[in-house]
Design an enzyme around this catalytic site. Structure first.
Site, PDB file in Angstrom:
ATOM      1  CD  GLU A  81     -20.709  -3.373  36.809  1.00  0.00           C
ATOM      2  OE1 GLU A  81     -20.832  -3.551  35.597  1.00  0.00           O
ATOM      3  OE2 GLU A  81     -20.089  -4.528  37.578  1.00  0.00           O
ATOM      4  NE  ARG A 122     -20.264   3.819  23.341  1.00  0.00           N
ATOM      5  CZ  ARG A 122     -20.018   3.254  24.855  1.00  0.00           C
ATOM      6  NH1 ARG A 122     -20.786   2.568  25.514  1.00  0.00           N
ATOM      7  NH2 ARG A 122     -18.855   3.735  25.556  1.00  0.00           N
ATOM      8  CE  LYS A 129     -17.827   2.129  34.085  1.00  0.00           C
ATOM      9  NZ  LYS A 129     -18.691   1.300  34.608  1.00  0.00           N
TER      10      LYS A 129
HETATM   11  P1  ATP Z   1     -19.443  -1.271  31.542  1.00  0.00           P
HETATM   12  O1  ATP Z   1     -18.768  -2.009  30.367  1.00  0.00           O
HETATM   13  O2  ATP Z   1     -18.473  -1.503  32.735  1.00  0.00           O
HETATM   14  O3  ATP Z   1     -20.847  -1.832  31.751  1.00  0.00           O
HETATM   15  P2  ATP Z   1     -20.563   1.393  31.085  1.00  0.00           P
HETATM   16  O4  ATP Z   1     -19.653   2.455  30.420  1.00  0.00           O
HETATM   17  O5  ATP Z   1     -21.613   0.992  30.194  1.00  0.00           O
HETATM   18  O6  ATP Z   1     -19.375   0.053  31.308  1.00  0.00           O
HETATM   19  P3  ATP Z   1     -21.947   1.604  33.363  1.00  0.00           P
HETATM   20  O7  ATP Z   1     -21.513   1.837  34.840  1.00  0.00           O
HETATM   21  O8  ATP Z   1     -22.845   0.367  33.059  1.00  0.00           O
HETATM   22  O9  ATP Z   1     -20.723   1.761  32.548  1.00  0.00           O
HETATM   23  O10 ATP Z   1     -22.891   2.903  32.796  1.00  0.00           O
HETATM   24  C1  ATP Z   1     -23.797   3.672  33.472  1.00  0.00           C
HETATM   25  C2  ATP Z   1     -24.736   4.460  32.396  1.00  0.00           C
HETATM   26  O11 ATP Z   1     -23.974   5.248  31.434  1.00  0.00           O
HETATM   27  C3  ATP Z   1     -25.339   3.398  31.449  1.00  0.00           C
HETATM   28  O12 ATP Z   1     -26.788   3.803  31.543  1.00  0.00           O
HETATM   29  C4  ATP Z   1     -24.624   3.601  30.141  1.00  0.00           C
HETATM   30  O13 ATP Z   1     -25.633   3.255  29.030  1.00  0.00           O
HETATM   31  C5  ATP Z   1     -24.299   4.805  30.290  1.00  0.00           C
HETATM   32  N1  ATP Z   1     -23.150   5.059  29.335  1.00  0.00           N
HETATM   33  C6  ATP Z   1     -22.274   4.513  29.241  1.00  0.00           C
HETATM   34  N2  ATP Z   1     -20.986   4.931  28.538  1.00  0.00           N
HETATM   35  C7  ATP Z   1     -21.918   5.688  27.860  1.00  0.00           C
HETATM   36  C8  ATP Z   1     -21.299   6.653  26.615  1.00  0.00           C
HETATM   37  N3  ATP Z   1     -20.251   6.511  25.844  1.00  0.00           N
HETATM   38  N4  ATP Z   1     -22.400   7.431  26.032  1.00  0.00           N
HETATM   39  C9  ATP Z   1     -23.588   7.748  26.807  1.00  0.00           C
HETATM   40  N5  ATP Z   1     -23.789   6.697  27.754  1.00  0.00           N
HETATM   41  C10 ATP Z   1     -23.095   6.132  28.298  1.00  0.00           C
END
Ligand code: ATP
Ligand code: MG
Length: 580
Positions: free
Chosen positions: A51, A286, A296
């Site tokens: 996002e 994750r 974030k």
């Molecule tokens: P938000 O809370 O804004 O959704 P987010 O960290 O999930 O934050 P996204 O931009 O939705 O951010 O994440 C993009 C992709 O990265 C998603 O598929 C998410 O699952 C993956 N991702 C985010 N954080 C991690 C992490 N700590 N480890 C592995 N994958 C991650």
């Protein structure tokens, strides 16, 4: 395994996601698909779906390496897709930095000449059409309850929810309302479109989840065209299906969303929008990294409260931050391979990331001498006007890379810690009466030191042994334990060196609701003026070195200038934290 033929790295350890792909390939699940133009589709199509509401961090890097890496290893493709359905939080600035970060990590979204850069907002028309169909088919309805009533009627984990009084309104009425919502005739929150599933489902995500909401907001790509926006959980599976994704990998918190993912695609397949086989969602753990935070929201707080110097502060776990710190894409890919993917959450120690950096840079980085905490060493029996040429290998294991040349003269800079007036037990560097080797130079014998009025040592004195020079026959006659680094004061290059360390001194700075600001490491940044070997002034921005005995350093990509180098410490030579 079938993918080994085209794998760029067949030593990559297997994991459960590879197992899933292997079995899908074995059963030819996605083998006979073609796109709208009739062209055969690869059997593995993944996507990375950020996002655009913030900067990517090391956790995202895991997901990027996983999705793009699997696509590469299976000769498939990986799409970069912006999940941009929340106009108030998103911005072009984030789109740009995300594109830049993924490219820097070494990946692209081109496959057979076609660019697979997508935006969920490109599908707004289709998403809208599908929602109309769902309403018409009785799978969705417009709910006009207040937000409070809706929340109250949702129930809880222990109690089923209650049907909305609007749940059974005729489809035509819902459709007419949905069109009015789209036309801008309703206020934010006045109505919402919900899937009609089961208010008593034990899975809260199946209790008639929202699929469309009213939001009078400007979107960074679609401008003011829309005042209704699709929900993430509705958009995601549809975007996957529209892009012919096969394996939709996401983090574990989405496990409970999978039934809705499947439900929506099944309904729309019944409606003729999609054909089987459909994309399938799989969840992996994750990345949680010790001594770091990857939320974030909390990272934004560090930036806004100026606890760090911006998103690309070299102490930040953002990709722009670790890049500036001096991490290489190869080190991050190596890290991602080493940590693998698991089905259960766990913590990965920061030393694993640092270890990957050392393993990547050790064979590559040119060696250089830098004195970070300088103390003068005076060779009293060395002529004031003479100098001696010394040589050292650019890299000890790569003689083909040639030698560095630098001068030794009467006055040198050495590390303050390499002298002790009264040596502690086991100390074998400079102290009066002791001999050490000046690396790549001569053996010297310490004769004493000068002190200021406060008793601080301001210079050390020694005599050199003229027949002891490294690389000459005589050198073998001298067996000394200490071997210290130095630079000639007259020839040294002055440089700003930023000694970065971990941002937090607590391995789990935000665990259990702790205030992460209490866990900040007060010594995470120390700036010193160092004396470097001549040649350091030629360092190109982003060029990496091993400063002998000190660790890995990079010329700062923004602040380092020709003739005026600025170096960041990436990491020390050895891990000094695990023993703490
Ligand atoms: P938000 O809370 O804004 O959704 P987010 O960290 O999930 O934050 P996204 O931009 O939705 O951010 O994440 C993009 C992709 O990265 C998603 O598929 C998410 O699952 C993956 N991702 C985010 N954080 C991690 C992490 N700590 N480890 C592995 N994958 C991650
Ligand atoms: Mg997310």
């Amino acid at each position: 395994m079938s993918h080994d033929n085209n794998s760029t790295n067949s030593t990559v350890p297997s994991n459960f996601l590879r197992g899933i792909i292997d079995s899908d390939i074995a059963s030819a699940k996605y083998a006979h698909r073609s796109d709208a133009q009739g062209k055969a589709l690869p059997t593995v199509i993944t996507r990375f779906p950020p996002e655009p509401n913030g900067y990517l961090h090391i956790g995202h890097a895991k997901s990027i390496c996983l999705n793009f890496g699997l696509a590469r290893d299976y000769a498939g493709r990986c799409h970069l897709r912006f999940d941009d359905t929340n106009p108030t939080k998103e911005d072009q600035e984030y789109v740009d930095t995300i594109i830049d970060s993924v490219q820097w990590l070494g990946y692209d979204w081109k496959h057979e000449g076609v660019t697979h850069l997508h935006y969920a907002s490109d599908y707004f028309d289709q998403l809208y059409q599908m929602a109309e169909w769902l309403i018409t088919a009785g799978h969705a309805y417009v709910d006009s309850q207040s937000a409070d009533d809706m929340a109250a009627n949702r129930g809880s984990f222990s109690e089923p929810g209650k049907n909305s009084p609007f749940r059974d309104r005729p489809a035509e009425e819902s459709l007419a309302l949905f069109r009015r919502m789209k036309a801008g005739e309703c206020k934010d929150g006045e109505h919402i479109v919900r899937a009609k599933i089961d208010m008593a489902s034990p899975n809260m995500n199946m209790r008639d989840p929202a699929i469309y909401r009213i939001r009078h907001a400007h979107h960074h790509r679609t401008g003011d065209k829309w005042c209704i926006y699709p929900m993430y959980d509705y958009t995601h599976p549809i975007s996957d299906a529209l892009e012919n994704i096969t394996h939709s990998f996401c983090t574990l918190e989405f496990q409970d969303h999978r039934p809705f993912y499947d439900w929506i695609l099944e309904r729309l397949t019944e409606g003729g929008f999609f054909k089987k086989p459909l994309p399938h969602q799989y969840e992996f753990a994750r990345l949680n990294l010790t001594y770091a935070i990857t939320s974030k929201r909390k990272l934004l707080q560090l930036v806004e409260e100026k606890i760090v110097d911006g998103w690309d502060d070299p102490r930040m776990p953002t990709i722009v931050g670790i890049r500036r710190r001096g991490y290489t894409p190869e080190a991050i890919q190596l890290f991602a391979e080493r940590i693998g993917v698991a089905k259960a959450d766990s913590w990965i120690d920061m030393s694993t990331l640092e270890g990957a950096l050392r393993d990547d840079l050790d064979p590559k980085a040119a060696r250089l001498v830098a004195v970070l905490n300088p103390l003068k060493l005076i060779i009293d029996n060395f002529s004031e006007t003479a100098s001696e040429d010394c040589t050292a290998p650019v890299h000890p294991h790569h003689p083909e890379r040639g030698n560095r040349h630098f001068k030794l003269s009467r006055e040198l800079w050495i590390e303050a810690e390499d002298f002790m007036e009264v040596p502690s037990k086991g100390y074998f560097r400079l102290f009066p009466g002791n001999k050490v080797r000046l690396r790549y130079g001569f053996v010297v014998e310490c004769t004493g030191c000068d002190k200021d009025a406060n008793g601080n040592v301001i210079a050390v004195h020694c005599n050199y042994l003229a027949d002891s020079k490294s690389g000459t026959e005589g050198s073998a006659n001298y067996k000394v334990k200490g071997n210290i680094h130095w630079v000639s004061a007259a020839h040294a290059v002055e440089a700003e060196v930023r000694l970065y360390d971990r941002l937090f001194s607590d391995a789990h700075p935000d665990a259990g609701g702790k205030d992460f600001k209490q866990a900040l490491n007060a010594d995470s940044k120390t700036v010193v003026t160092a004396y470097c070997e001549s040649g350091a002034e030629l360092a190109q921005p982003d060029e990496k070195f091993q400063f002998e005995r000190h660790g890995y350093f990079v010329a700062d990509r923004l602040d380092s200038k020709a003739g005026k180098p600025v170096f960041n410490r990436i990491t020390t030579l050895k891990d000094s934290w695990t023993s703490k």
